[in-house]
Design a protein around this motif. Structure first.
Motif, PDB file in Angstrom:
ATOM      1  N   GLU A 239      37.642 -16.399  15.074  1.00 43.40           N
ATOM      2  CA  GLU A 239      39.078 -16.197  15.257  1.00 43.40           C
ATOM      3  C   GLU A 239      39.694 -17.358  16.027  1.00 43.40           C
ATOM      4  O   GLU A 239      40.771 -17.861  15.666  1.00 43.40           O
ATOM      5  CB  GLU A 239      39.329 -14.874  15.985  1.00 43.40           C
ATOM      6  CG  GLU A 239      40.732 -14.685  16.546  1.00 43.40           C
ATOM      7  CD  GLU A 239      41.839 -14.674  15.483  1.00 43.40           C
ATOM      8  OE1 GLU A 239      43.019 -14.735  15.876  1.00 43.40           O
ATOM      9  OE2 GLU A 239      41.528 -14.599  14.270  1.00 43.40           O
ATOM     10  N   GLY A 240      39.039 -17.797  17.082  1.00 45.92           N
ATOM     11  CA  GLY A 240      39.597 -18.876  17.902  1.00 45.92           C
ATOM     12  C   GLY A 240      39.711 -20.185  17.149  1.00 45.92           C
ATOM     13  O   GLY A 240      40.724 -20.894  17.258  1.00 45.92           O
ATOM     14  N   ILE A 241      38.695 -20.514  16.362  1.00 42.35           N
ATOM     15  CA  ILE A 241      38.726 -21.755  15.585  1.00 42.35           C
ATOM     16  C   ILE A 241      39.778 -21.672  14.480  1.00 42.35           C
ATOM     17  O   ILE A 241      40.532 -22.624  14.234  1.00 42.35           O
ATOM     18  CB  ILE A 241      37.330 -22.061  15.022  1.00 42.35           C
ATOM     19  CG1 ILE A 241      36.367 -22.393  16.171  1.00 42.35           C
ATOM     20  CG2 ILE A 241      37.377 -23.201  14.016  1.00 42.35           C
ATOM     21  CD1 ILE A 241      34.906 -22.448  15.773  1.00 42.35           C
ATOM     22  N   ALA A 242      39.850 -20.509  13.822  1.00 48.37           N
ATOM     23  CA  ALA A 242      40.861 -20.326  12.773  1.00 48.37           C
ATOM     24  C   ALA A 242      42.266 -20.453  13.360  1.00 48.37           C
ATOM     25  O   ALA A 242      43.148 -21.080  12.751  1.00 48.37           O
ATOM     26  CB  ALA A 242      40.677 -18.970  12.100  1.00 48.37           C
ATOM     27  N   ALA A 243      42.477 -19.856  14.535  1.00 50.14           N
ATOM     28  CA  ALA A 243      43.792 -19.928  15.163  1.00 50.14           C
ATOM     29  C   ALA A 243      44.160 -21.365  15.510  1.00 50.14           C
ATOM     30  O   ALA A 243      45.304 -21.798  15.320  1.00 50.14           O
ATOM     31  CB  ALA A 243      43.814 -19.056  16.419  1.00 50.14           C
ATOM     32  N   LEU A 244      43.187 -22.113  16.022  1.00 49.32           N
ATOM     33  CA  LEU A 244      43.444 -23.513  16.362  1.00 49.32           C
ATOM     34  C   LEU A 244      43.823 -24.312  15.119  1.00 49.32           C
ATOM     35  O   LEU A 244      44.805 -25.065  15.130  1.00 49.32           O
ATOM     36  CB  LEU A 244      42.203 -24.112  17.030  1.00 49.32           C
ATOM     37  CG  LEU A 244      42.300 -25.587  17.433  1.00 49.32           C
ATOM     38  CD1 LEU A 244      43.371 -25.790  18.495  1.00 49.32           C
ATOM     39  CD2 LEU A 244      40.947 -26.089  17.931  1.00 49.32           C
ATOM     40  N   LEU A 245      43.070 -24.135  14.047  1.00 48.35           N
ATOM     41  CA  LEU A 245      43.342 -24.887  12.817  1.00 48.35           C
ATOM     42  C   LEU A 245      44.641 -24.437  12.151  1.00 48.35           C
ATOM     43  O   LEU A 245      45.327 -25.239  11.514  1.00 48.35           O
ATOM     44  CB  LEU A 245      42.165 -24.755  11.855  1.00 48.35           C
ATOM     45  CG  LEU A 245      40.837 -25.352  12.354  1.00 48.35           C
ATOM     46  CD1 LEU A 245      39.727 -25.082  11.358  1.00 48.35           C
ATOM     47  CD2 LEU A 245      40.977 -26.854  12.612  1.00 48.35           C
ATOM     48  N   ASP A 246      44.964 -23.153  12.298  1.00 46.26           N
ATOM     49  CA  ASP A 246      46.198 -22.628  11.703  1.00 46.26           C
ATOM     50  C   ASP A 246      47.416 -22.827  12.611  1.00 46.26           C
ATOM     51  O   ASP A 246      48.528 -22.422  12.257  1.00 46.26           O
ATOM     52  CB  ASP A 246      46.047 -21.129  11.407  1.00 46.26           C
ATOM     53  CG  ASP A 246      44.997 -20.845  10.349  1.00 46.26           C
ATOM     54  OD1 ASP A 246      44.621 -21.794   9.630  1.00 46.26           O
ATOM     55  OD2 ASP A 246      44.533 -19.691  10.268  1.00 46.26           O
TER      56      ASP A 246
END
Length: 265
Positions: A239-246
């Protein structure tokens, strides 16, 4: 007195604010207060709403240490003692912030030292007063010596001399020493910053801060490589990586504008 509420908790956004509310004896660590503090902390730590715990007091004193009148009366040993409270704070998976609203002595300094972060008033007074009444700072030395500069602790333990918030910060007891009007804003900012961390990641980071360094460098590296690998495949990391990329906030970050930990009584 045992039936009186001496500790209470309020949920304010991501923070559970736990308040010592025994101003008649300067929030002294009576057996009733210690038992209620332990029960309240255990309850808020287990509550899924709690992201950060803020520990504070009412009145001009954060905590004056042991209840000496109770000690003099020869009260029976309590079922829950200060070591239990210090352990609960130290081991809490939720970050614990001390909002030191005023003076602190003896056992009150143990509470501060057990917390992860501590913000206090620059003009407040602190003191390891035990030697001046014929006892020793034995129990509180366990968290204090893990936090404070050892040379400063040696002087302050042995002399019992009071010191102010600026010296407390220099010695490592406080992380921030602020003016009275800055206390709530500083605590609010820390609660907000801590709330941006993922709950499991914060708990694991607290654990590694307790565990490291160990006696062997290679063993430390081996264990931490395992922790790192486990975290990178965790749901929080995804979730954290997806949020950063998004370019969005992770799901665990509280909604903007939610109240935090300041403004405690």
């Amino acid at each position: 007195m045992a039936d009186q509420e001496l500790v209470h908790a309020d949920h304010r956004g991501p923070a559970a604010v736990v308040t010592l509310d025994s101003p008649h004896n300067r929030n002294a660590l009576s057996s009733a207060l210690v038992e209620q503090l332990h029960a309240t902390l255990a309850e808020v730590v287990a509550d899924e709403r709690t992201r950060v715990v803020v520990l504070t007091g009412t009145g001009p004193v954060f905590c004056s240490g042991a209840d000496l009148k109770e000690q003099r009366a020869g009260a029976a040993p309590p079922s829950v003692g200060l070591p239990d409270v210090l352990t609960l704070i130290h081991d809490s998976p939720r970050p614990v912030v001390a909002r030191v609203n005023g003076a602190a002595r003896a056992g009150g300094l143990g509470l501060i030292a057990a917390c992860d972060l501590a913000v206090g008033l620059a003009g407040a007074t602190f003191g390891f007063s035990e030697v001046r009444i014929g006892v020793a700072p034995a129990i509180i030395a366990v968290p204090v010596l893990r936090r404070m500069d050892r040379r400063a602790a040696r002087e302050l333990f042995l002399t019992g001399e009071p010191f102010d918030g600026l010296r407390a910060r220099e010695a490592g007891l406080l992380d921030r020493a602020v003016a009275d009007e800055e206390l709530d804003g500083t605590v609010d900012a820390l609660v907000g910053q801590l709330s941006r961390g993922a709950p499991e990641a914060l708990a694991i980071t607290k654990q590694l801060l307790r565990d490291l360094p160990g006696p062997d460098l290679q063993e430390d590296l081996r264990r931490m490589a395992e922790v790192s690998a486990e975290r990178f495949v965790s749901a929080e990391a995804r979730e954290g990586i997806a949020a950063l990329l998004d370019k969005r906030l992770p799901a665990w970050v509280p909604a903007a504008g939610a109240p935090t930990g300041g403004g405690a009584a």
